[in-house]
Design a protein around this motif. Structure first.
Motif, PDB file in Angstrom:
ATOM      1  N   ASN A  79       0.800  -1.223   0.000  1.00  0.00           N
ATOM      2  CA  ASN A  79       0.000   0.000   0.000  1.00  0.00           C
ATOM      3  C   ASN A  79       0.839   1.283   0.000  1.00  0.00           C
ATOM      4  O   ASN A  79       0.466   2.274   0.603  1.00  0.00           O
ATOM      5  CB  ASN A  79      -0.985   0.009   1.176  1.00  0.00           C
ATOM      6  N   THR A  82       0.087   3.181  -5.910  1.00  0.00           N
ATOM      7  CA  THR A  82      -1.171   2.803  -6.533  1.00  0.00           C
ATOM      8  C   THR A  82      -1.024   2.962  -8.041  1.00  0.00           C
ATOM      9  O   THR A  82      -0.204   3.754  -8.510  1.00  0.00           O
ATOM     10  CB  THR A  82      -2.341   3.651  -5.987  1.00  0.00           C
ATOM     11  N   THR A  98       1.208   6.540  -2.544  1.00  0.00           N
ATOM     12  CA  THR A  98       0.089   6.717  -1.621  1.00  0.00           C
ATOM     13  C   THR A  98       0.595   7.555  -0.443  1.00  0.00           C
ATOM     14  O   THR A  98       1.793   7.857  -0.343  1.00  0.00           O
ATOM     15  CB  THR A  98      -0.396   5.357  -1.088  1.00  0.00           C
TER      16      THR A  98
END
Length: 150
Positions: A79, A82, A98
């Motif tokens: 994460n 993206t 991100t």
């Protein structure tokens, strides 16, 4: 002069090749256990360029697209990046950081800054530091001029 250039090239290569590994091993942090040096470099390139395609990223890192695909997959899973569809071309995807990716870079940069600051303040005189800065400014300028000629 030729002998000095040869020695300079050797030293530059040693610092580039072995210096990064030595620094990363010297700073014991969970961050650098979670992310490889190549992944950190990718994140920094993405931040600097704001958004890139995987092809552009492969070119900047000097690796094959397949290596980038594998690294990107891991970064998406963590994460920190993206993938966004291009508005102009449906086949093109842009890579963006991100908020978590921004935090990783900030943490990495701070760890590196603190370590290098300590290293310099312990082992390098002020005059030597001034010479170092001037030399690296010159090298940076030369390298940037070389990139523009392509």
């Amino acid at each position: 002069m030729q002998k000095q250039i040869g020695e300079a090239v050797e030293l530059f290569e040693e610092v580039m090749i072995y210096g990064q590994g030595k620094v990363l091993k010297s700073i014991n942090t969970e961050l650098w256990k979670k992310f490889s040096p190549e992944q950190i470099q990718m994140l920094k390139l993405i931040k600097k360029e704001e958004k890139l395609t995987s092809n552009q990223l492969a070119e900047l890192q000097g690796v094959h697209k397949s290596a980038i695909s594998n690294r990107l997959k891991k970064l998406v899973e963590k994460n920190v990046v993206t993938m966004l569809d291009s508005e102009e071309d449906q086949r093109t995807k842009y890579i963006e950081l991100t908020e978590e990716g921004e935090k990783v870079i900030q943490k990495s940069d701070q760890l590196l800054h603190d370590y290098i600051e300590h290293l310099f303040s312990e082992h390098i005189e002020e005059a030597e530091l001034a010479q170092f800065i001037e030399m690296f400014k010159k090298i940076k300028s030369i390298l940037q001029l070389g990139d523009e000629d392509k």
